[in-house]
Design a protein around this motif. Sequence first.
Motif, PDB file in Angstrom:
ATOM      1  N   ALA A 141     -15.350 -18.209   9.116  1.00  0.00           N
ATOM      2  CA  ALA A 141     -16.420 -18.119   8.470  1.00  0.00           C
ATOM      3  C   ALA A 141     -16.353 -17.273   7.233  1.00  0.00           C
ATOM      4  CB  ALA A 141     -17.888 -17.973   8.934  1.00  0.00           C
ATOM      5  N   LYS A 142     -16.908 -17.521   6.015  1.00  0.00           N
ATOM      6  CA  LYS A 142     -16.863 -16.662   4.810  1.00  0.00           C
ATOM      7  C   LYS A 142     -18.333 -16.391   4.627  1.00  0.00           C
ATOM      8  CE  LYS A 142     -14.893 -16.139   0.332  1.00  0.00           C
ATOM      9  NZ  LYS A 142     -14.166 -17.076  -0.811  1.00  0.00           N
ATOM     10  N   ASP A 143     -18.857 -15.213   4.062  1.00  0.00           N
ATOM     11  CA  ASP A 143     -20.168 -15.128   3.691  1.00  0.00           C
ATOM     12  C   ASP A 143     -20.036 -15.322   2.224  1.00  0.00           C
ATOM     13  OD1 ASP A 143     -21.239 -14.476   5.882  1.00  0.00           O
ATOM     14  OD2 ASP A 143     -20.854 -12.286   5.825  1.00  0.00           O
ATOM     15  N   ILE A 144     -20.901 -16.132   1.559  1.00  0.00           N
ATOM     16  CA  ILE A 144     -21.028 -16.420   0.342  1.00  0.00           C
ATOM     17  C   ILE A 144     -22.324 -15.944  -0.448  1.00  0.00           C
ATOM     18  CG2 ILE A 144     -21.374 -18.370  -1.642  1.00  0.00           C
ATOM     19  CD1 ILE A 144     -19.939 -19.985   0.558  1.00  0.00           C
ATOM     20  N   ALA A 145     -22.130 -14.769  -1.347  1.00  0.00           N
ATOM     21  CA  ALA A 145     -23.198 -14.185  -1.831  1.00  0.00           C
ATOM     22  C   ALA A 145     -24.023 -15.186  -2.843  1.00  0.00           C
ATOM     23  CB  ALA A 145     -22.560 -13.188  -2.983  1.00  0.00           C
TER      24      ALA A 145
END
Length: 147
Positions: A141-145
């Motif tokens: 998973a990648k956090d997206i601002a």
Amino acid sequence: MYNENRCHSGKMNSRWGGRFGGHHHGKFARHAEGMFGHGIRRVPVNIEETEDSYIIHLFAPALVKEYLKVVTKDDVLTITYIPKEHLASASRFSRREYSNGAFERAFALNGKVLSEIISAKYADGILKITLPKNPETNIPAKDIAVN
């Protein structure tokens, strides 16, 4: 990996139960027994996710290991149990609240598992199937601002 396929063995039908099945009580259970020669057995599973694998814990105590079958085909994992004495033993009981009868569960692997190195072990009433993750299709998973 989380999608569960419906069973198409002729003994179970996708229209019964919810996404992960339902409870079969009363008239429906008696109707199903008449249709199939025995009741529909739904065995519960827990799916654990670790960093490098998925682990299916299928709760089914008092099984004969030799009648368990775990197969992958067309990116679907199928778990089947068909005891030889199932039909003969069913008539010996005047009341039956549990059964060690036949069942089938199927799970879509969605390309997220290395099928060639799946392992399975049955002990203490739990069938534990380890499904190693495919590193090419399991992207963290990648956090997206949010601006």
